[in-house]
Write an enzyme that holds these catalytic residues in place. Sequence first.
Site, short mmCIF file in Angstrom:
data_model
loop_
_atom_site.label_atom_id
_atom_site.label_comp_id
_atom_site.label_asym_id
_atom_site.label_seq_id
_atom_site.Cartn_x
_atom_site.Cartn_y
_atom_site.Cartn_z
CE1 TYR A 1 -4.07 1.98 0.77
CE2 TYR A 1 -2.75 3.01 2.48
CZ TYR A 1 -3.89 2.98 1.70
OH TYR A 1 -4.86 3.95 1.88
CE LYS B 1 -3.68 4.73 -1.36
NZ LYS B 1 -4.76 5.04 -2.32
P1 NAP Z 1 -13.68 2.21 1.18
O1 NAP Z 1 -14.69 2.79 2.12
O2 NAP Z 1 -13.19 0.83 1.40
O3 NAP Z 1 -14.27 2.35 -0.32
C1 NAP Z 1 -13.49 1.95 -1.39
C2 NAP Z 1 -14.20 2.24 -2.69
O4 NAP Z 1 -13.29 1.84 -3.74
C3 NAP Z 1 -15.47 1.43 -2.88
O5 NAP Z 1 -16.46 2.20 -3.53
C4 NAP Z 1 -15.02 0.27 -3.78
O6 NAP Z 1 -16.03 -0.22 -4.67
C5 NAP Z 1 -13.97 0.95 -4.62
N1 NAP Z 1 -13.04 -0.03 -5.18
C6 NAP Z 1 -12.19 -0.87 -4.53
N2 NAP Z 1 -11.57 -1.67 -5.41
C7 NAP Z 1 -12.04 -1.35 -6.63
C8 NAP Z 1 -11.81 -1.83 -7.94
N3 NAP Z 1 -10.93 -2.81 -8.18
N4 NAP Z 1 -12.50 -1.27 -8.96
C9 NAP Z 1 -13.39 -0.28 -8.75
N5 NAP Z 1 -13.65 0.23 -7.54
C10 NAP Z 1 -12.98 -0.30 -6.50
O7 NAP Z 1 -12.36 3.13 1.14
P2 NAP Z 1 -12.10 4.63 1.65
O8 NAP Z 1 -11.67 4.56 3.05
O9 NAP Z 1 -13.22 5.51 1.26
O10 NAP Z 1 -10.79 4.98 0.81
C11 NAP Z 1 -10.83 5.74 -0.39
C12 NAP Z 1 -9.40 6.06 -0.80
O11 NAP Z 1 -8.76 6.80 0.23
C13 NAP Z 1 -8.54 4.82 -1.05
O12 NAP Z 1 -7.68 5.04 -2.14
C14 NAP Z 1 -7.73 4.71 0.22
O13 NAP Z 1 -6.52 4.06 0.02
C15 NAP Z 1 -7.54 6.18 0.58
N6 NAP Z 1 -7.27 6.38 1.98
C16 NAP Z 1 -8.19 6.07 2.93
C17 NAP Z 1 -7.89 6.30 4.28
C18 NAP Z 1 -8.85 6.02 5.38
O14 NAP Z 1 -8.46 6.19 6.54
N7 NAP Z 1 -10.07 5.62 5.11
C19 NAP Z 1 -6.63 6.81 4.61
C20 NAP Z 1 -5.72 7.10 3.62
C21 NAP Z 1 -6.05 6.89 2.30
P3 NAP Z 1 -17.30 -1.08 -4.10
O15 NAP Z 1 -18.16 -0.05 -3.41
O16 NAP Z 1 -17.91 -1.63 -5.33
O17 NAP Z 1 -16.75 -2.10 -3.18
#
Ligand code: NAP
Length: 250
Positions: free
Chosen positions: A156, A160
């Site tokens: 990861y 990133k």
């Molecule tokens: P999340 O709640 O797990 O949602 C992930 C979303 O990405 C979902 O809509 C999922 O689709 C979609 N997705 C995953 N794999 C995919 C694929 N192969 N093709 C198409 N869509 C895909 O994640 P989040 O926390 O909102 O994170 C969003 C972004 O922020 C990510 O890049 C993550 O790495 C980054 N981020 C998050 C955090 C945190 O603390 N949450 C921190 C740092 C960075 P489905 O709805 O169909 O499953």
Amino acid sequence: MSPTFNNRTALVTGAGRGIGKAIAETLAKNGVTVICVSKSASSCGAVADAINAAGGKAKALAVDVADGTAVAAAAETVLKEFPVIDILVNNAGITRDGLLFRMSDADWSDVIGTNLSSCFHWCKHLARPMTRARWGRIINIASVSGIMGNAGQANYSAAKAGMIGLTKTLAREFASRSVTANVVAPGFIKTDMTTDFVNDAEVSAKILEAVPLKRFGEAADIANMVAFLASEEASYITGQVFTVDGGMAM
Ligand code: NAP
């Protein structure tokens, strides 16, 4: 001051849940037409339906962003309906954590494919019309893990960090066409991805020791930064990384 958008169109990946959903909703509230991409049709469909029901304009598109051929086909479909996607937000992401010695090849390549290669594919297919239009915004959602590293997240953190290098390169390649490219690097944000830590009192207390603002972020905290970077007002900002992390990575 509210950000200004002149009838722009955006494509947001990972818009079915969490941060991507908040980004899609925030852009739509500002009059942007939003194409909501997620892996499953049900999640992006529900978000697009809710935006349309609230008076906004949205479409749903289910595509596995890790599959370059599927992204190429999806981009072609989108560009038949919209001559240009003005704002591209690469937000879809997954984690498959584990210490290096125990990390499988599949966990490495799934995370690189979904978080990093997806960005390359969407940018490759959607940036050309932006450069022709001489206006565009590319916003890639990385993570503080890509800046600081994080034990248990070799895949990861590498993905990133790779997004940051890719974004800075695109910023240089597209600057003469007024297409900007920036990164937003979230810290710990309350979404499905972090439910396990946030709901574990001991683990969350340990995490918050490293967060000066002493709270987890909300998806809206990221969406507000993305909306600003996507707006007219952000036209002189490119090649930058904005951490939104309660002060963790300062
Ligand atoms: P999340 O709640 O797990 O949602 C992930 C979303 O990405 C979902 O809509 C999922 O689709 C979609 N997705 C995953 N794999 C995919 C694929 N192969 N093709 C198409 N869509 C895909 O994640 P989040 O926390 O909102 O994170 C969003 C972004 O922020 C990510 O890049 C993550 O790495 C980054 N981020 C998050 C955090 C945190 O603390 N949450 C921190 C740092 C960075 P489905 O709805 O169909 O499953």
